[in-house]
Design an enzyme around this catalytic site. Structure first.
Site, PDB file in Angstrom:
ATOM      1  CE  LYS A   1      -6.360   3.674   4.748  1.00 53.39           C
ATOM      2  NZ  LYS A   1      -4.619   2.780   4.252  1.00 53.39           N
TER       3      LYS A   1
ATOM      4  CE1 TYR B   1      -7.850   1.801   6.598  1.00 53.66           C
ATOM      5  CE2 TYR B   1     -10.034   2.289   5.542  1.00 53.66           C
ATOM      6  CZ  TYR B   1      -9.055   1.413   5.665  1.00 53.66           C
ATOM      7  OH  TYR B   1      -7.955   1.087   5.424  1.00 53.66           O
TER       8      TYR B   1
END
Ligand code: NAP
Length: 248
Positions: free
Chosen positions: A160, A156
């Site tokens: 990002k 994740y």
């Protein structure tokens, strides 16, 4: 106030959570709103009706942002239906948390494809229309985790962080044509995504938030409204944290 009157916006992943909050905020400010989802058919139908109650045009599209061809078809369909596309919010995102030792290749690929490749897919597809219009605001949903990292979220965090590099590059590529590209980096926002987290982990996060509370979808939607509207006409290539003052 109608800060978005006359504008058409697309919000990906708006059947729930932050995306839904942004779609409602935009419609409340006078924008025509197209939005996407992948599985929540009933919630999408309800949202479409709610958006229309603001007196704007609204339509939900079942479209997987991780799939290149679906994103291309989506943009073609939205432009055909709405006539133009001024604002795009790439919000669709998932988590598949786990320490690297236990992270499968599938969990890595799913998160990178849904969170990062999706942004490439949609921006690539929409750039032709925005270049033609010589106008556009692209807003990509990052996370403070993309700046700071987080144990158990390497997939994740990488997705990002990738969004930040991509967005800053696009701001440089398209700025001369009056197309802006910015990132919102939320901290801890109460949605279904964070409801799945361990309560002990949440307690730890709350300790580090100077404003002393989790964020709401409204908190993020207000910043998206600023970036979508002409109030931010000289803001591009930036990462705006919406995190209650957490250190990043
Ligand atoms: P959420 O409540 O889990 O909602 C996710 C939304 O994305 C749903 O509408 C879902 O549609 C949609 N979606 C998932 N995969 C998709 C795909 N492949 N194509 C199109 N739509 C897809 O998540 P959230 O908390 O609102 O998070 C929204 C964004 O903010 C994400 O990018 C997330 O990483 C980011 N963010 C959230 C937080 C937080 O604290 N909540 C913090 C930082 C960043 P269905 O309903 O059809 O599945």
């Amino acid at each position: 106030m109608e800060l978005l009157k006359g504008k058409t916006a697309l919000v990906t992943g708006a059947s729930r959570g932050i995306g839904r909050g942004i779609a409602l905020k935009f419609a409340g400010e006078g924008a025509d709103v197209a939005f996407t989802y992948v599985s929540s058919d009933d919630k999408a139908r309800e949202l479409e009706e709610e958006l229309k109650s603001f007196g704007v045009k609204a339509k939900g599209y079942k479209s997987d942002a991780a799939k290149y061809n679906e994103a291309e078809n989506l943009i073609n369909d939205v432009v055909a239906e709405f006539g133009k596309l001024d604002v795009v919010v790439n919000n669709a995102g998932i988590t598949r948390d786990g320490l690297l030792m236990r992270m499968s290749e599938e969990n890595w690929d799913d998160v990178i494809n849904t969170n990062l490749k999706s942004v490439f897919n949609v921006v690539k597809a929409v750039q032709r229309q925005m270049l033609k219009q010589r106008y556009g605001s692209i807003i990509n949903m990052g996370s403070v985790v993309g700046k700071e990292g987080n144990a158990g979220q390497s997939n994740y965090a990488a997705s990002k962080a990738g969004i930040i590099g991509f967005s800053k590059s696009i701001a440089q590529e398209l700025g001369s044509r009056n197309i802006r590209c910015n990132v919102i980096a939320p901290g801890f926002i109460e949605t279904e995504m964070t409801a799945a987290l361990d309560p002990e982990f949440i307690k730890g996060w709350l300790k580090d938030i100077p404003l002393g509370r989790p964020g709401s979808t409204e908190d993020v939607a207000n910043v998206a409204l600023f970036l979508a509207s002409d109030l931010s006409s000289y803001v591009s290539g930036q990462v705006l944290n919406v995190c209650g003052g957490m250190q990043t």
